[in-house]
Scaffold this active site. Sequence first.
Site, PDB file in Angstrom:
ATOM      1  N   ASP A  34       0.864  -1.178   0.000  1.00 57.21           N
ATOM      2  CA  ASP A  34       0.000   0.000   0.000  1.00 57.21           C
ATOM      3  C   ASP A  34       0.904   1.232   0.000  1.00 57.21           C
ATOM      4  O   ASP A  34       2.049   1.163   0.444  1.00 57.21           O
ATOM      5  CB  ASP A  34      -0.910   0.007   1.241  1.00 57.21           C
ATOM      6  CG  ASP A  34      -2.118   0.907   1.058  1.00 57.21           C
ATOM      7  OD1 ASP A  34      -3.231   0.387   0.801  1.00 57.21           O
ATOM      8  OD2 ASP A  34      -1.973   2.153   1.151  1.00 57.21           O
ATOM      9  N   ARG A  36       0.447   3.688   1.886  1.00 53.97           N
ATOM     10  CA  ARG A  36       0.585   4.074   3.302  1.00 53.97           C
ATOM     11  C   ARG A  36       1.103   2.886   4.098  1.00 53.97           C
ATOM     12  O   ARG A  36       0.861   1.743   3.745  1.00 53.97           O
ATOM     13  CB  ARG A  36      -0.770   4.455   3.922  1.00 53.97           C
ATOM     14  CG  ARG A  36      -1.483   5.579   3.232  1.00 53.97           C
ATOM     15  CD  ARG A  36      -2.913   5.680   3.738  1.00 53.97           C
ATOM     16  NE  ARG A  36      -3.699   4.513   3.365  1.00 53.97           N
ATOM     17  CZ  ARG A  36      -4.823   4.122   3.962  1.00 53.97           C
ATOM     18  NH1 ARG A  36      -5.301   4.777   4.988  1.00 53.97           N
ATOM     19  NH2 ARG A  36      -5.479   3.051   3.552  1.00 53.97           N
ATOM     20  N   TYR A 142     -14.289   8.258 -12.687  1.00 53.61           N
ATOM     21  CA  TYR A 142     -14.089   6.911 -12.145  1.00 53.61           C
ATOM     22  C   TYR A 142     -14.590   5.864 -13.149  1.00 53.61           C
ATOM     23  O   TYR A 142     -13.892   4.889 -13.462  1.00 53.61           O
ATOM     24  CB  TYR A 142     -14.851   6.813 -10.823  1.00 53.61           C
ATOM     25  CG  TYR A 142     -14.813   5.474 -10.141  1.00 53.61           C
ATOM     26  CD1 TYR A 142     -13.632   4.952  -9.635  1.00 53.61           C
ATOM     27  CD2 TYR A 142     -15.986   4.744  -9.957  1.00 53.61           C
ATOM     28  CE1 TYR A 142     -13.619   3.732  -8.976  1.00 53.61           C
ATOM     29  CE2 TYR A 142     -15.989   3.534  -9.298  1.00 53.61           C
ATOM     30  CZ  TYR A 142     -14.795   3.027  -8.808  1.00 53.61           C
ATOM     31  OH  TYR A 142     -14.794   1.826  -8.159  1.00 53.61           O
ATOM     32  N   LYS A 146     -12.727   2.921 -15.326  1.00 53.32           N
ATOM     33  CA  LYS A 146     -13.126   1.510 -15.200  1.00 53.32           C
ATOM     34  C   LYS A 146     -13.368   0.873 -16.575  1.00 53.32           C
ATOM     35  O   LYS A 146     -12.942  -0.251 -16.820  1.00 53.32           O
ATOM     36  CB  LYS A 146     -14.373   1.381 -14.309  1.00 53.32           C
ATOM     37  CG  LYS A 146     -14.082   1.643 -12.840  1.00 53.32           C
ATOM     38  CD  LYS A 146     -13.117   0.618 -12.276  1.00 53.32           C
ATOM     39  CE  LYS A 146     -12.548   0.995 -10.937  1.00 53.32           C
ATOM     40  NZ  LYS A 146     -11.488   0.105 -10.461  1.00 53.32           N
TER      41      LYS A 146
HETATM   42  N1  SER Z   1     -18.515   1.685  -4.428  1.00 58.48           N
HETATM   43  C1  SER Z   1     -17.953   2.375  -5.542  1.00 58.48           C
HETATM   44  C2  SER Z   1     -18.198   3.823  -5.479  1.00 58.48           C
HETATM   45  O1  SER Z   1     -19.219   4.206  -4.929  1.00 58.48           O
HETATM   46  C3  SER Z   1     -18.525   1.819  -6.817  1.00 58.48           C
HETATM   47  O2  SER Z   1     -17.603   1.042  -7.442  1.00 58.48           O
HETATM   48  O3  SER Z   1     -17.439   4.581  -5.964  1.00 58.48           O
END
Ligand code: SER
Length: 321
Positions: A34, A36, A142, A146
């Site tokens: 990690d 951290r 995000y 992905k």
């Molecule tokens: N749990 C994640 C999020 O809310 C979804 O992949 O970003």
Amino acid sequence: MKKVLITGALGQIGSELVARLRNDLGLNNVIATDVRQLENNPICEEGIFEKLDVKDYDKLKELAQKYQVDTIVHLAALLSATAEKNPKFAWDLNMTGLMNALEVAKELKLKFFAPSSIAAYGPDANPDNTPQDTVMHPTTMYGVTKVAGELLENYYYLKYGVDSRSVRFPGLISYKVEPGGGTTDYAVDIYYQAILTGKYECYIAQGTKMDMMYMDDAIEAVVKLMNADPERLIHRNSFNITAMSFAPEEVAASIKKYIPNFEMTYKVDPVRQAIAESWPNSIDDSCAKAEWDFSPQFDLDKMTQEMLTKLTKKFKAEGKI
Ligand code: SER
């Protein structure tokens, strides 16, 4: 999967996967890493732990070689809400980290796992029982990382033969380590607050359904997929998996069965609400069931019982209640 290097090992998924694999494979066969390093933390202290920034290709390769691992489980990434605050950094971390990990897997001929997410879908996908294979036009950074990640993992499989496998996780609910910066985090926080204060102010609006899963089922899914017979895998990156789909009022109703005075109010956060609305209400996981026997064990009420029991025990040990 006999000797595994895990990135992002101190996160919500990593900390539970490390514990499970240390138990299954032996302490010397799990290399937890990690960015951290924490004191008095079982992940850092009860087995092999190395500090690693996944943007550092040389160090990642050096560790994989030093420990002669046969598998990389790459978990280090920013989640959806944090990524929206700093999209450029999210792209840099999520994509550079993934590319580095895939390159090491290619060079050293390792098996590979990295999670995708329900966030890979966008608003134009059919929101109900969203098919495994359909349009994927996410509107969050995000989600963009992905989808790009899924394509990259397939590319490394097709072009270089890297045995890469992955799942689209729904919101994951657990009591050991809190999630950081996701849109589905409310479904974890609600249990914490129900026990500590008896009430919860929810940032996701009533009626907003998203897929969810208890962490035990998520960990079992990773182990099962990585051990699955490759001959049976028609898909690879990534399989839809889910255990339940609910809106905030449904998890509140489940909690009320055990804490009758629990009260929920709403103060909707427009950013996270918009993210939630761009994701499916519920996804179709029939391919995971058919190709590697995915079979979740926890429904909403069973998960609520488990969360309330385990968190109460944890808070008592910590002197919080
Ligand atoms: N749990 C994640 C999020 O809310 C979804 O992949 O970003």
